[in-house]
Design a protein around this motif. Structure first.
Motif, PDB file in Angstrom:
ATOM      1  N   GLY A  60       0.816  -1.202   0.000  1.00  0.00           N
ATOM      2  CA  GLY A  60       0.000   0.000   0.000  1.00  0.00           C
ATOM      3  C   GLY A  60       0.849   1.250   0.000  1.00  0.00           C
ATOM      4  O   GLY A  60       2.086   1.204  -0.050  1.00  0.00           O
ATOM      5  N   VAL A  61       0.185   2.385   0.095  1.00  0.00           N
ATOM      6  CA  VAL A  61       0.850   3.687   0.104  1.00  0.00           C
ATOM      7  C   VAL A  61       1.473   3.932   1.477  1.00  0.00           C
ATOM      8  O   VAL A  61       0.872   3.623   2.512  1.00  0.00           O
ATOM      9  N   VAL A  62       2.665   4.499   1.476  1.00  0.00           N
ATOM     10  CA  VAL A  62       3.425   4.711   2.704  1.00  0.00           C
ATOM     11  C   VAL A  62       3.081   6.051   3.351  1.00  0.00           C
ATOM     12  O   VAL A  62       3.043   7.091   2.682  1.00  0.00           O
ATOM     13  N   HIS A  63       2.833   5.993   4.657  1.00  0.00           N
ATOM     14  CA  HIS A  63       2.799   7.188   5.498  1.00  0.00           C
ATOM     15  C   HIS A  63       3.853   6.998   6.565  1.00  0.00           C
ATOM     16  O   HIS A  63       3.810   6.014   7.314  1.00  0.00           O
ATOM     17  N   VAL A  64       4.827   7.893   6.626  1.00  0.00           N
ATOM     18  CA  VAL A  64       5.949   7.747   7.566  1.00  0.00           C
ATOM     19  C   VAL A  64       5.538   8.223   8.952  1.00  0.00           C
ATOM     20  O   VAL A  64       5.093   9.360   9.130  1.00  0.00           O
ATOM     21  N   VAL A  65       5.703   7.344   9.943  1.00  0.00           N
ATOM     22  CA  VAL A  65       5.412   7.676  11.343  1.00  0.00           C
ATOM     23  C   VAL A  65       6.668   8.221  12.015  1.00  0.00           C
ATOM     24  O   VAL A  65       6.654   9.272  12.647  1.00  0.00           O
ATOM     25  N   ASP A  66       7.771   7.486  11.884  1.00  0.00           N
ATOM     26  CA  ASP A  66       9.070   7.949  12.377  1.00  0.00           C
ATOM     27  C   ASP A  66      10.150   7.233  11.585  1.00  0.00           C
ATOM     28  O   ASP A  66       9.861   6.629  10.536  1.00  0.00           O
ATOM     29  N   GLY A  67      11.382   7.257  12.074  1.00  0.00           N
ATOM     30  CA  GLY A  67      12.485   6.736  11.282  1.00  0.00           C
ATOM     31  C   GLY A  67      12.433   5.270  10.944  1.00  0.00           C
ATOM     32  O   GLY A  67      13.025   4.852   9.947  1.00  0.00           O
ATOM     33  N   ASP A  68      11.779   4.451  11.758  1.00  0.00           N
ATOM     34  CA  ASP A  68      11.718   3.021  11.470  1.00  0.00           C
ATOM     35  C   ASP A  68      10.297   2.452  11.531  1.00  0.00           C
ATOM     36  O   ASP A  68      10.114   1.234  11.576  1.00  0.00           O
ATOM     37  N   THR A  69       9.299   3.319  11.527  1.00  0.00           N
ATOM     38  CA  THR A  69       7.908   2.877  11.580  1.00  0.00           C
ATOM     39  C   THR A  69       7.113   3.591  10.496  1.00  0.00           C
ATOM     40  O   THR A  69       7.181   4.819  10.373  1.00  0.00           O
ATOM     41  N   GLN A 126      13.822  13.209   7.048  1.00  0.00           N
ATOM     42  CA  GLN A 126      14.521  12.647   5.902  1.00  0.00           C
ATOM     43  C   GLN A 126      13.807  11.411   5.360  1.00  0.00           C
ATOM     44  O   GLN A 126      13.642  11.244   4.144  1.00  0.00           O
ATOM     45  N   VAL A 127      13.380  10.540   6.265  1.00  0.00           N
ATOM     46  CA  VAL A 127      12.674   9.325   5.840  1.00  0.00           C
ATOM     47  C   VAL A 127      11.357   9.703   5.170  1.00  0.00           C
ATOM     48  O   VAL A 127      10.959   9.110   4.159  1.00  0.00           O
ATOM     49  N   ARG A 128      10.700  10.722   5.711  1.00  0.00           N
ATOM     50  CA  ARG A 128       9.432  11.184   5.121  1.00  0.00           C
ATOM     51  C   ARG A 128       9.677  11.733   3.704  1.00  0.00           C
ATOM     52  O   ARG A 128       8.886  11.482   2.789  1.00  0.00           O
ATOM     53  N   ALA A 129      10.764  12.450   3.524  1.00  0.00           N
ATOM     54  CA  ALA A 129      11.065  13.011   2.205  1.00  0.00           C
ATOM     55  C   ALA A 129      11.334  11.919   1.170  1.00  0.00           C
ATOM     56  O   ALA A 129      11.030  12.077  -0.022  1.00  0.00           O
ATOM     57  N   ILE A 130      11.898  10.809   1.615  1.00  0.00           N
ATOM     58  CA  ILE A 130      12.220   9.720   0.693  1.00  0.00           C
ATOM     59  C   ILE A 130      10.997   8.860   0.371  1.00  0.00           C
ATOM     60  O   ILE A 130      10.764   8.503  -0.788  1.00  0.00           O
ATOM     61  N   TYR A 131      10.185   8.536   1.407  1.00  0.00           N
ATOM     62  CA  TYR A 131       9.187   7.483   1.228  1.00  0.00           C
ATOM     63  C   TYR A 131       7.723   7.902   1.329  1.00  0.00           C
ATOM     64  O   TYR A 131       6.848   7.130   0.943  1.00  0.00           O
ATOM     65  N   ILE A 151      13.898  -1.014   2.057  1.00  0.00           N
ATOM     66  CA  ILE A 151      13.877   0.244   2.809  1.00  0.00           C
ATOM     67  C   ILE A 151      14.919   0.229   3.920  1.00  0.00           C
ATOM     68  O   ILE A 151      15.664   1.199   4.121  1.00  0.00           O
ATOM     69  N   GLY A 152      14.990  -0.864   4.660  1.00  0.00           N
ATOM     70  CA  GLY A 152      15.955  -0.946   5.750  1.00  0.00           C
ATOM     71  C   GLY A 152      17.377  -0.764   5.264  1.00  0.00           C
ATOM     72  O   GLY A 152      18.175  -0.046   5.880  1.00  0.00           O
ATOM     73  N   GLN A 153      17.703  -1.394   4.148  1.00  0.00           N
ATOM     74  CA  GLN A 153      19.033  -1.276   3.583  1.00  0.00           C
ATOM     75  C   GLN A 153      19.346   0.176   3.216  1.00  0.00           C
ATOM     76  O   GLN A 153      20.431   0.691   3.504  1.00  0.00           O
ATOM     77  N   THR A 154      18.390   0.835   2.600  1.00  0.00           N
ATOM     78  CA  THR A 154      18.582   2.231   2.201  1.00  0.00           C
ATOM     79  C   THR A 154      18.805   3.132   3.406  1.00  0.00           C
ATOM     80  O   THR A 154      19.718   3.979   3.412  1.00  0.00           O
ATOM     81  N   LEU A 155      18.005   2.958   4.451  1.00  0.00           N
ATOM     82  CA  LEU A 155      18.110   3.835   5.619  1.00  0.00           C
ATOM     83  C   LEU A 155      19.420   3.642   6.359  1.00  0.00           C
ATOM     84  O   LEU A 155      20.045   4.615   6.802  1.00  0.00           O
ATOM     85  N   VAL A 156      19.867   2.396   6.486  1.00  0.00           N
ATOM     86  CA  VAL A 156      21.138   2.149   7.168  1.00  0.00           C
ATOM     87  C   VAL A 156      22.291   2.686   6.333  1.00  0.00           C
ATOM     88  O   VAL A 156      23.216   3.316   6.864  1.00  0.00           O
ATOM     89  N   ALA A 157      22.251   2.472   5.022  1.00  0.00           N
ATOM     90  CA  ALA A 157      23.330   2.942   4.153  1.00  0.00           C
ATOM     91  C   ALA A 157      23.454   4.459   4.160  1.00  0.00           C
ATOM     92  O   ALA A 157      24.557   5.001   4.025  1.00  0.00           O
ATOM     93  N   ARG A 158      22.339   5.155   4.340  1.00  0.00           N
ATOM     94  CA  ARG A 158      22.361   6.623   4.357  1.00  0.00           C
ATOM     95  C   ARG A 158      22.594   7.203   5.753  1.00  0.00           C
ATOM     96  O   ARG A 158      22.567   8.407   5.943  1.00  0.00           O
ATOM     97  N   GLY A 159      22.815   6.340   6.724  1.00  0.00           N
ATOM     98  CA  GLY A 159      23.062   6.822   8.073  1.00  0.00           C
ATOM     99  C   GLY A 159      21.830   7.368   8.753  1.00  0.00           C
ATOM    100  O   GLY A 159      21.923   8.191   9.669  1.00  0.00           O
TER     101      GLY A 159
END
Length: 217
Positions: free
Chosen positions: A15-24, A63-68, A97-105
């Protein structure tokens, strides 16, 4: 006609993503905790080279919100956590997603649950990307500092907060966050009030990464 087992339906979420926080994230109507990573808490701070305290947790969420935000994600359920959230591996356009977030710090690996992202985190740390450019506690350690001091002794008409950690993180009348170590002038008379956001710390590094500075005497 064969019936589809309920577990087969439950294993996949999209489904469509709504970002809650950095890992949720919310994926459609499902709250998803991303598997194998741990992002800074929304209220977590970090410390720059100039000793400035920065809102790294809020920055990571932005940052996570801007990406996803608004992207379409496909997730495979791994587990359900104690809060009832679906724990899952998710991808957008085939990229984990997890890989991208860890790679970008923007998140840490979470070895307690998965070793998949340990090497990626090490690379991000060496490159000082994202939060690795600052002094910051691992999110699990930060959460532990918030739990410290939660035990309360009651008796003789009063209550006293006690802790196995000895550094007192006080907030003074001007709003300055100062930690006191045993042996310093104001240590014994400094009281910790968790309701004000004050807390105990186990190490000076924890205190500094959380936004406190050392008492000068």
């Amino acid at each position: 006609m064969w019936a589809v087992p309920a577990i087969a339906v439950d294993m996949n979420v999209s489904g469509v993503v709504h970002v809650v926080d950095g890992d949720t994230i919310d994926v459609g109507r499902t709250r998803v905790r991303l598997f194998g990573i741990d992002a800074p808490e929304a209220d977590q701070t970090c410390v720059g080279a100039d000793a400035a305290v920065l809102p790294c947790g809020a920055w990571v969420t932005a940052q996570v919100r801007a990406i996803y935000q608004g992207e379409h994600a496909n997730c495979v359920r791994v587990d359900t956590d104690r809060y009832g959230r679906t724990v899952a591996r998710c991808d957008v356009a085939g990229n984990d997603i997890g890989q991208t977030l860890v790679a970008r710090g923007l998140a840490f690996s979470y070895p307690r649950y998965s070793r998949d992202y340990i090497d990626l985190e090490a690379s991000a740390r060496r490159a000082a990307v994202g939060v690795h450019a600052y002094e910051i506690l691992r999110p699990a350690d930060y959460r532990a500092t918030r739990r410290v001091g939660s035990k309360v002794n009651r008796g003789a008409g009063h209550q006293t907060v006690v802790s196995d950690c000895l550094l007192k993180g006080n907030i003074n009348a001007m709003g300055a966050r100062i930690f006191h170590a045993p042996g310093q002038r104001d240590y014994s008379r400094t009281k910790i009030n968790p309701a004000k956001g004050e807390r105990w710390f186990c190490t000076a590094a924890q205190a500094r990464a959380a936004g406190w500075r050392a008492a000068r005497r």
